[in-house]
Design a protein around this motif. Structure first.
Motif, PDB file in Angstrom:
ATOM      1  N   UNK A 116      38.666  79.488 -13.408  1.00 12.66           N
ATOM      2  CA  UNK A 116      38.644  78.897 -14.410  1.00 12.66           C
ATOM      3  C   UNK A 116      37.167  77.782 -14.433  1.00 12.66           C
ATOM      4  N   UNK A 117      36.303  77.910 -15.060  1.00  9.66           N
ATOM      5  CA  UNK A 117      35.313  76.790 -15.119  1.00  9.66           C
ATOM      6  C   UNK A 117      35.566  75.509 -15.715  1.00  9.66           C
ATOM      7  N   UNK A 118      35.400  74.609 -14.827  1.00  9.32           N
ATOM      8  CA  UNK A 118      35.494  73.149 -15.566  1.00  9.32           C
ATOM      9  C   UNK A 118      34.194  72.501 -15.595  1.00  9.32           C
ATOM     10  N   UNK A 119      33.576  72.037 -16.491  1.00  6.03           N
ATOM     11  CA  UNK A 119      32.415  71.120 -16.671  1.00  6.03           C
ATOM     12  C   UNK A 119      32.657  69.865 -17.353  1.00  6.03           C
ATOM     13  N   UNK A 120      32.086  68.835 -16.457  1.00  2.00           N
ATOM     14  CA  UNK A 120      32.287  67.657 -16.836  1.00  2.00           C
ATOM     15  C   UNK A 120      30.947  66.965 -17.300  1.00  2.00           C
ATOM     16  N   UNK A 121      30.676  66.602 -18.577  1.00  2.00           N
ATOM     17  CA  UNK A 121      29.390  66.050 -18.826  1.00  2.00           C
ATOM     18  C   UNK A 121      29.235  64.374 -18.457  1.00  2.00           C
ATOM     19  N   UNK A 122      28.065  63.968 -18.322  1.00  2.00           N
ATOM     20  CA  UNK A 122      28.089  62.363 -18.091  1.00  2.00           C
ATOM     21  C   UNK A 122      27.703  61.810 -19.511  1.00  2.00           C
TER      22      UNK A 122
END
Length: 122
Positions: A116-122
């Motif tokens: 499962x994709x986890x994307x953390x934006x800054x």
């Protein structure tokens, strides 16, 4: 073999939280040590956290210690990863998998699921 399906990924801002879940199909799930791993493009898959069959022992990679918590529910046949204080470098595809009973070794046994994709934006 244990069939595993990961869920709960998504897009979150830095500092936020996500809870990943992994559902197992096999009735003997409770006899397996489990773990979460992650992978980003161009990099090797890395271990994140492992948990023994009962849930009484856990082990974490230094990079997530104090921020992530692994847990399991042997009745529901799930293993979860609570991720807090997320950082952009946590961005990856996250996988759950059966691991060696010596959980500190963080050795995956397999097979790998789709993740499962986890994307953390800054």
């Amino acid at each position: 073999q244990v069939h595993l399906v990961e869920s709960g990924g998504g897009l979150v801002q830095a500092g936020g939280s996500l809870r990943l879940s992994c559902a197992a199909s096999k009735d003997t799930f409770s006899s397996y040590a489990m773990g979460w791993f992650r992978q980003t493009p161009g990099k090797e898959r890395e271990s994140v956290a492992t948990i023994n069959w009962s849930g009484g022992s856990t082990y974490y990679a230094d990079s997530v210690k104090g921020r992530f918590t692994i847990s399991r529910d042997n009745v529901k046949k799930t293993v979860n990863l609570q991720m807090n204080s997320l950082k952009p470098e946590d961005t990856a595809v996250y996988y759950c998998i059966v691991v060696d009973d010596l959980i500190a070794s963080m050795t995956p046994i397999g097979p790998w699921g789709l993740g499962t994709q986890v994307t953390v934006s800054s």
